[in-house]
Design a protein around this motif. Structure first.
Motif, PDB file in Angstrom:
ATOM      1  N   ARG A   7       0.837  -1.193   0.000  1.00 25.68           N
ATOM      2  CA  ARG A   7       0.000   0.000   0.000  1.00 25.68           C
ATOM      3  C   ARG A   7       0.874   1.246   0.000  1.00 25.68           C
ATOM      4  O   ARG A   7       1.952   1.260   0.585  1.00 25.68           O
ATOM      5  CB  ARG A   7      -0.848   0.038   1.268  1.00 25.68           C
ATOM      6  N   CYS A   8       0.376   2.268  -0.641  1.00 25.41           N
ATOM      7  CA  CYS A   8       1.025   3.567  -0.593  1.00 25.41           C
ATOM      8  C   CYS A   8       1.136   4.034   0.861  1.00 25.41           C
ATOM      9  O   CYS A   8       0.219   3.858   1.650  1.00 25.41           O
ATOM     10  CB  CYS A   8       0.190   4.553  -1.405  1.00 25.41           C
ATOM     11  N   LYS A   9       2.270   4.611   1.200  1.00 24.98           N
ATOM     12  CA  LYS A   9       2.509   4.987   2.597  1.00 24.98           C
ATOM     13  C   LYS A   9       1.819   6.278   3.006  1.00 24.98           C
ATOM     14  O   LYS A   9       1.768   6.621   4.182  1.00 24.98           O
ATOM     15  CB  LYS A   9       4.027   5.161   2.828  1.00 24.98           C
ATOM     16  N   TYR A  23       5.350   4.823  -2.355  1.00 27.25           N
ATOM     17  CA  TYR A  23       4.190   5.643  -2.658  1.00 27.25           C
ATOM     18  C   TYR A  23       3.645   5.304  -4.044  1.00 27.25           C
ATOM     19  O   TYR A  23       4.344   4.749  -4.884  1.00 27.25           O
ATOM     20  CB  TYR A  23       4.553   7.124  -2.598  1.00 27.25           C
ATOM     21  N   CYS A  24       2.408   5.686  -4.279  1.00 22.82           N
ATOM     22  CA  CYS A  24       1.782   5.356  -5.561  1.00 22.82           C
ATOM     23  C   CYS A  24       2.115   6.390  -6.614  1.00 22.82           C
ATOM     24  O   CYS A  24       1.972   6.136  -7.795  1.00 22.82           O
ATOM     25  CB  CYS A  24       0.271   5.255  -5.379  1.00 22.82           C
ATOM     26  N   SER A  25       2.545   7.564  -6.174  1.00 22.75           N
ATOM     27  CA  SER A  25       2.753   8.636  -7.137  1.00 22.75           C
ATOM     28  C   SER A  25       3.628   9.721  -6.540  1.00 22.75           C
ATOM     29  O   SER A  25       3.880   9.741  -5.331  1.00 22.75           O
ATOM     30  CB  SER A  25       1.399   9.243  -7.517  1.00 22.75           C
ATOM     31  N   TYR A  27       2.806  12.685  -6.177  1.00 25.73           N
ATOM     32  CA  TYR A  27       1.984  13.493  -5.275  1.00 25.73           C
ATOM     33  C   TYR A  27       2.082  12.965  -3.858  1.00 25.73           C
ATOM     34  O   TYR A  27       2.325  13.708  -2.904  1.00 25.73           O
ATOM     35  CB  TYR A  27       0.520  13.474  -5.730  1.00 25.73           C
ATOM     36  N   CYS A  28       1.906  11.668  -3.696  1.00 22.33           N
ATOM     37  CA  CYS A  28       1.932  11.079  -2.366  1.00 22.33           C
ATOM     38  C   CYS A  28       3.332  11.132  -1.776  1.00 22.33           C
ATOM     39  O   CYS A  28       3.498  11.286  -0.569  1.00 22.33           O
ATOM     40  CB  CYS A  28       1.447   9.635  -2.437  1.00 22.33           C
ATOM     41  N   GLU A  29       4.326  11.015  -2.608  1.00 19.45           N
ATOM     42  CA  GLU A  29       5.686  11.101  -2.098  1.00 19.45           C
ATOM     43  C   GLU A  29       5.938  12.494  -1.538  1.00 19.45           C
ATOM     44  O   GLU A  29       6.537  12.660  -0.481  1.00 19.45           O
ATOM     45  CB  GLU A  29       6.677  10.785  -3.221  1.00 19.45           C
TER      46      GLU A  29
HETATM   47 ZN   LIG Z   1      -0.788   7.252  -2.760  1.00 18.66          ZN
END
Ligand SMILES: [Zn+2]
Ligand SMILES: [Zn+2]
Length: 49
Positions: A7-9, A23-25, A27-29
């Protein structure tokens, strides 16, 4: 086949993380250490209905 994905953190993000990333992207990073109730990365899984 049900292969388990990380899962994205990012708190609040429901997306699976990219391979080799927490992370998934981007943005999330970038928002990774900022707790948000709702993820705004734009993935369909995260879009509020
Ligand atoms: Zn994410
Ligand atoms: Zn997300």
């Amino acid at each position: 086949m049900a292969d388990e994905k990380k899962r994205c953190k990012h708190p609040g993000c429901l997306c699976p993380a990219d391979e080799g990333s927490d992370y998934c992207s981007a943005y999330c990073e970038g928002a990774g250490d900022r707790p948000e109730a709702i993820c705004d990365c734009g993935c369909p899984d995260c879009m509020p209905s």
